[in-house]
Design an enzyme around this catalytic site. Structure first.
Site: not given
Length: 535
Positions: A213, A338, A440
């Protein structure tokens, strides 16, 4: 005289015994003590590995050092205990148990954790992974159970988990401040690792940086920065939202001005800003809002590193297009869904057809009519958040990853590997929208084999998948080839100018060409990802 001689002999004997005991003590605990350039530290020796928690790599960035570049430590004389984790950097953490630090929050946070094999010595030359945690550059910490690197250490790799300043304390850019303090913290940690990891048994010439991320976005930035390049020679980017882009100076300055107004200071008055408490800083930071328009995607990272032309010369995706990234072996990857956590957090109520079309027009002012047929809204009266999540997943993660990977293969000499994680874990998720989805960050407990610490009960197939992932990463860190070394179930082929191959991470691992004949990514490529890759 005889009595004096006897006394002296006895005294010498006692001294020798004492010295022998002292030497014996040092010998017996030698594995727990490492001498760094700033002083000796004492860690923990477990049955299968060693760990050093809370190792400082820079002076605490407090008081007059708030909004200053990180400064080298002052040497210490006695052995410093590194037996417990330190606080996470200043934040209001909302990531949940195992991801938010149970220790607490502090501006005194520039520490790292080192996991090594038990038998590591200064002559071992084990490969090294430096992990940069994510959290939208506003939350997160490397010192949490999720990133426990015991399994990697047991697999003959040294892992260093780092912290860096977050939010406005790490990334406030003004006319007087470059806005890259948190990024420079990362570089200072990399410098510390490069200079000291040999004492832990690591090979400073085999350092892989890895992030997820915002941590992966950081990896992309390090690949463009001349400040970073000498400290690593391979990279792993997991779920980087490349399309969002790092902040330009104008956007950074606007966010800084709103923050200064909220906290009650002139943006140029550092005395006032440094006089505010951590809680006042965090409260004011939380109130910084964003206007919509073409900046709607900035809501994903209100604070981020700043394109200052020096520390970070250009947008990472622009550097990819121009072939100006550091030419090192690289792994790039993402997960299937995600954007779901972001979309369902931003839009807590159903998104209708008209609102959906407005959102698409805002994000794609020049391309909406080409995008909408590929991502059609749900019928009137139904929720369009699922299709919006798919669109944002593709636009921020999957398709720019494809662009990054394919462009690397064309422009760089080093190998690039691509993965796509699609496995739905048998354990539940904290967000209802992520049930039966691959959201995610959901993969990280398998990547680190930390699922037990996270309270997750995996079935045997999932545990085997976690081991396979561990082996691919260990092999890559060790040889820069994920197939060489520990056993892996499938050969992971690199992407080349003539071969598109993605490793599909499911309980049955396979490889597929996920790049060719993808009309959605083809269309999104023509949006130029917020003009970062315009021809």
């Amino acid at each position: 005289m005889n009595k004096l001689l006897v006394f002296i002999l006895l005294l010498l004997l006692l001294i020798n015994i004492s010295f022998a005991r002292k030497r014996s003590y040092i010998k017996n605990t030698d594995a727990s003590i490492v001498v760094t350039q700033f002083g000796a530290i004492k860690g923990i020796v477990e049955d299968t590995h060693r760990v050093f928690y809370g190792v400082p790599f820079a002076q605490p960035p407090v008081n007059q050092l708030r909004w200053e570049n990180p400064i080298d430590l002052k040497p210490w004389e006695n052995v410093r205990e590194t037996l417990t984790q330190k606080s996470q950097c200043a934040q209001k953490c909302n990531l949940g148990p195992g991801v938010c630090s149970p220790i607490g929050t502090s501006e005194d946070c520039l520490y790292l954790d080192v996991f090594t094999p038990k038998d590591a010595t200064p002559n071992s030359k084990y490969p090294v992974i430096v992990y940069i945690p994510g959290g939208a550059f506003s939350v997160g910490s490397g010192s949490v159970p999720l990133y426990d690197a015991t399994k990697f250490a047991q697999s003959s790799v040294i892992v260093v988990n780092i912290n860096y300043r977050l939010g406005v304390l790490g990334f406030m850019g003004t006319d007087l401040m470059h806005g890259n303090y948190g990024f420079l913290d990362q570089i200072k940690a990399l410098e510390w690792v490069y200079n000291n990891i040999g004492s832990f048994g690591g090979n400073k010439e085999m350092i892989t940086i890895w992030g997820e991320s915002a941590g992966a976005f950081s990896v992309s930035a390090h690949l463009t920065s001349t400040y970073s390049r000498q400290y690593f020679n391979a990279a792993i980017s997991s779920s980087s939202p490349l399309t969002v882009g790092l902040k330009d100076k104008t956007t950074a300055r606007g966010n800084a001005n709103r923050f200064a107004t909220n906290v009650g200071c002139n943006i140029e008055d550092l005395t006032c800003l440094r006089g505010k408490s951590m809680d006042e800083i965090l409260d004011a930071q939380e109130k910084v809002g964003l206007t919509f328009g073409d900046k709607i995607l900035d809501a994903f990272t209100i604070w981020s590193p700043v394109i200052d032309g020096d520390i970070i010369p250009m947008q990472p995706l622009t550097a990819v297009k121009e072939g100006k990234t550091y030419d090192v072996p690289t792994i790039i990857g993402n997960v299937k869904h995600e954007a779901i956590p972001f979309i369902y957090s931003f839009f807590q109520d159903s998104v209708g057809i008209d609102y959906y079309r407005v959102l698409v027009a805002i994000v794609f002012p020049l391309n909406a009519m080409k995008i909408l047929p590929l991502y059609p809204a749900a019928p009137r009266g139904q929720d369009s958040r699922p299709i919006l999540s798919e669109l944002i997943t593709d636009y921020l993660f999957r398709c720019p990853d494809r662009y990054h990977t394919v462009t690397n293969a064309k422009k760089l000499s080093s190998p690039t590997y691509h993965y796509h994680y699609v496995h739905v874990k048998s354990t539940g998720h904290s967000l209802d929208a992520c049930d039966d989805k691959v959201c995610h960050g959901t993969e990280l407990s398998l990547f680190f084999n930390s699922y037990e610490l996270m309270g997750e009960r995996l079935d045997n197939d999932e545990k085997e998948l976690a081991i396979d992932i561990n082996n691919y990463i260990v092999n890559f860190a060790t040889t820069h080839n994920p197939n060489t070394g520990l056993d892996v179930p499938v050969q992971w082929r690199q992407v080349t100018s003539t071969q598109n191959s993605t490793l599909i991470l499911e309980t049955t691992i396979e490889t597929k060409d996920t790049f060719t004949n993808d009309p959605k990514c083809n269309a999104l490529d023509l949006t130029y990802y917020r003009n970062q890759v315009r021809p």
